[in-house]
Design a protein around this motif. Structure first.
Motif, short mmCIF file in Angstrom:
data_model
loop_
_atom_site.label_atom_id
_atom_site.label_comp_id
_atom_site.label_asym_id
_atom_site.label_seq_id
_atom_site.Cartn_x
_atom_site.Cartn_y
_atom_site.Cartn_z
N GLY A 96 44.08 -74.92 24.04
CA GLY A 96 44.54 -75.68 25.18
C GLY A 96 44.32 -77.18 25.07
O GLY A 96 45.05 -77.97 25.68
N MET A 97 43.29 -77.58 24.32
CA MET A 97 43.00 -79.01 24.18
C MET A 97 43.75 -79.65 23.02
O MET A 97 43.68 -80.86 22.83
CB MET A 97 41.50 -79.22 24.01
CG MET A 97 40.66 -78.72 25.19
SD MET A 97 41.19 -79.44 26.77
CE MET A 97 40.72 -81.17 26.51
N ARG B 162 46.69 -78.22 28.03
CA ARG B 162 46.06 -78.76 29.25
C ARG B 162 47.08 -79.42 30.16
O ARG B 162 46.87 -79.51 31.38
CB ARG B 162 44.95 -79.74 28.87
CG ARG B 162 45.42 -80.98 28.11
CD ARG B 162 44.23 -81.84 27.70
NE ARG B 162 44.60 -83.05 26.99
CZ ARG B 162 44.83 -83.09 25.68
NH1 ARG B 162 44.76 -81.99 24.97
NH2 ARG B 162 45.16 -84.24 25.09
N GLU B 163 48.21 -79.92 29.59
CA GLU B 163 49.23 -80.57 30.42
C GLU B 163 49.85 -79.60 31.44
O GLU B 163 50.41 -80.04 32.45
CB GLU B 163 50.35 -81.13 29.53
CG GLU B 163 49.93 -82.27 28.64
CD GLU B 163 49.45 -81.81 27.28
OE1 GLU B 163 49.46 -82.62 26.33
OE2 GLU B 163 49.05 -80.62 27.15
N LEU C 76 48.17 -76.90 32.82
CA LEU C 76 47.14 -76.18 33.58
C LEU C 76 46.72 -76.95 34.83
O LEU C 76 46.81 -78.18 34.88
CB LEU C 76 45.91 -75.96 32.70
CG LEU C 76 46.05 -74.94 31.57
CD1 LEU C 76 44.85 -75.01 30.65
CD2 LEU C 76 46.21 -73.53 32.14
N TRP D 115 40.34 -76.32 35.10
CA TRP D 115 40.70 -74.94 34.79
C TRP D 115 39.45 -74.11 34.49
O TRP D 115 38.68 -74.41 33.58
CB TRP D 115 41.66 -74.92 33.61
CG TRP D 115 42.07 -73.57 33.12
CD1 TRP D 115 41.90 -73.07 31.87
CD2 TRP D 115 42.77 -72.55 33.86
NE1 TRP D 115 42.44 -71.80 31.77
CE2 TRP D 115 42.97 -71.46 32.99
CE3 TRP D 115 43.23 -72.46 35.17
CZ2 TRP D 115 43.62 -70.29 33.38
CZ3 TRP D 115 43.87 -71.31 35.57
CH2 TRP D 115 44.06 -70.24 34.68
N THR E 20 38.21 -72.61 30.95
CA THR E 20 37.38 -73.35 30.00
C THR E 20 35.90 -72.98 30.17
O THR E 20 35.18 -72.76 29.20
CB THR E 20 37.57 -74.86 30.21
OG1 THR E 20 38.95 -75.19 30.10
CG2 THR E 20 36.78 -75.65 29.17
#
Length: 276
Positions: A87-88, A230-231, A233, A237, A240
């Motif tokens: 996600g990152m 991440r854009e 979510l 969140w 994580t």
């Protein structure tokens, strides 16, 4: 927990680090910790052998099951999906799109596709159109080939050109609120236990049972959490936090659980020698 899942977890977390092999006697003993009887254990091992996950051989006085190439491949893929989060990572705005047409009479093929797509992080935009925010089209192709799945499947890359539209697609494909609630329950259950893990409260058989239960709870998430960039979510969140709790708990329990596993393997060997 189903016997099949328990056997796979025993191989994924312990046997794979011991040459990918385990004796039937040791597996039977370990499964009894989860109230799985010997007959059920042996039937489960035989089924995994027929499915190509395991192969068997005789070693001295005992029967052993070891991972096949397919078994190793499935465990490696599973470990990537469970232990790694992307996600990152930078996202280029590209979607992987899968459109399939499977006749009604081939329900098993359709179910296989849906399960595999969920596992790979795809979500349903429509009944037969699925999206993923990661490039996993090649992984789907490989999985279909390995499983002998023949179906009309179109594999495409797509882009909306708009982050707002991308976020709308994410909301349509996944129920992120429900996923967040599931993560909240996981965190509420396991974060308070981290201190006990650190103090070594769980040892012996209890450590192995707790370790397997932790893994069993967490490995459900790759089927519902697409590991979105991440854009896409919501802020803060909870996934994580849940992932961090899982990794910490897993590592703290791993040493005592592995120690018990090794001890059970040794005990099973002694029992086999005494029975001969």
């Amino acid at each position: 927990m189903r016997p099949r899942s328990l056997v796979i977890d025993l191989y994924a977390n312990y046997a794979r680090y011991r040459d990918g092999a385990a004796s039937v006697q040791s597996l039977v003993g370990l499964l009894q910790l989860f109230d799985v009887g010997e007959e059920t254990a042996r039937v489960t091992l035989s089924r995994l052998k027929r499915q190509g996950w395991l192969a068997s051989e005789r070693r001295a006085r005992a029967s052993w099951y070891y991972l096949t190439d397919l078994g190793w491949q499935e465990l490696d893929e599973g470990r990537e999906r469970i232990f790694t989060r992307h996600g990152m990572d930078p996202w280029d705005g590209s979607w992987s799109m899968v459109i399939y047409h499977v006749p009604e009479r081939e329900r098993q093929v359709r179910q296989w596709l849906r399960t595999r797509l969920q596992w790979l992080g795809f979500g349903p935009l429509g009944p037969a159109t699925w999206l993923c925010a990661h490039d996993r089209l090649h992984e789907l192709e490989e999985a279909m080939e390995a499983a002998g799945i023949e179906a009309q499947v179109d594999l495409l890359s797509a882009s909306t050109g708009s982050l707002a539209r991308d976020r709308e697609l994410a909301r349509r494909c996944w129920d992120l609120d429900a996923v967040a609630e599931a993560y909240q329950r996981f965190v509420a259950r396991y974060r308070p236990r981290i201190e006990d893990y650190e103090r070594g409260v769980f040892a012996g058989a209890e450590a192995l049972v707790e370790h397997i239960q932790l893994v069993s709870e967490y490995r459900r998430f790759p089927f519902v959490d697409p590991d979105l960039p991440r854009e896409l979510l919501p802020p803060d969140w909870i996934g994580t936090t849940a992932h961090a709790v899982f990794l910490q708990g897993y590592e703290l329990l791993r040493t005592p659980a592995m120690a018990y596993y090794d001890a059970e393997v040794e005990r099973a060997g002694r029992r086999a020698d005494a029975a001969s």
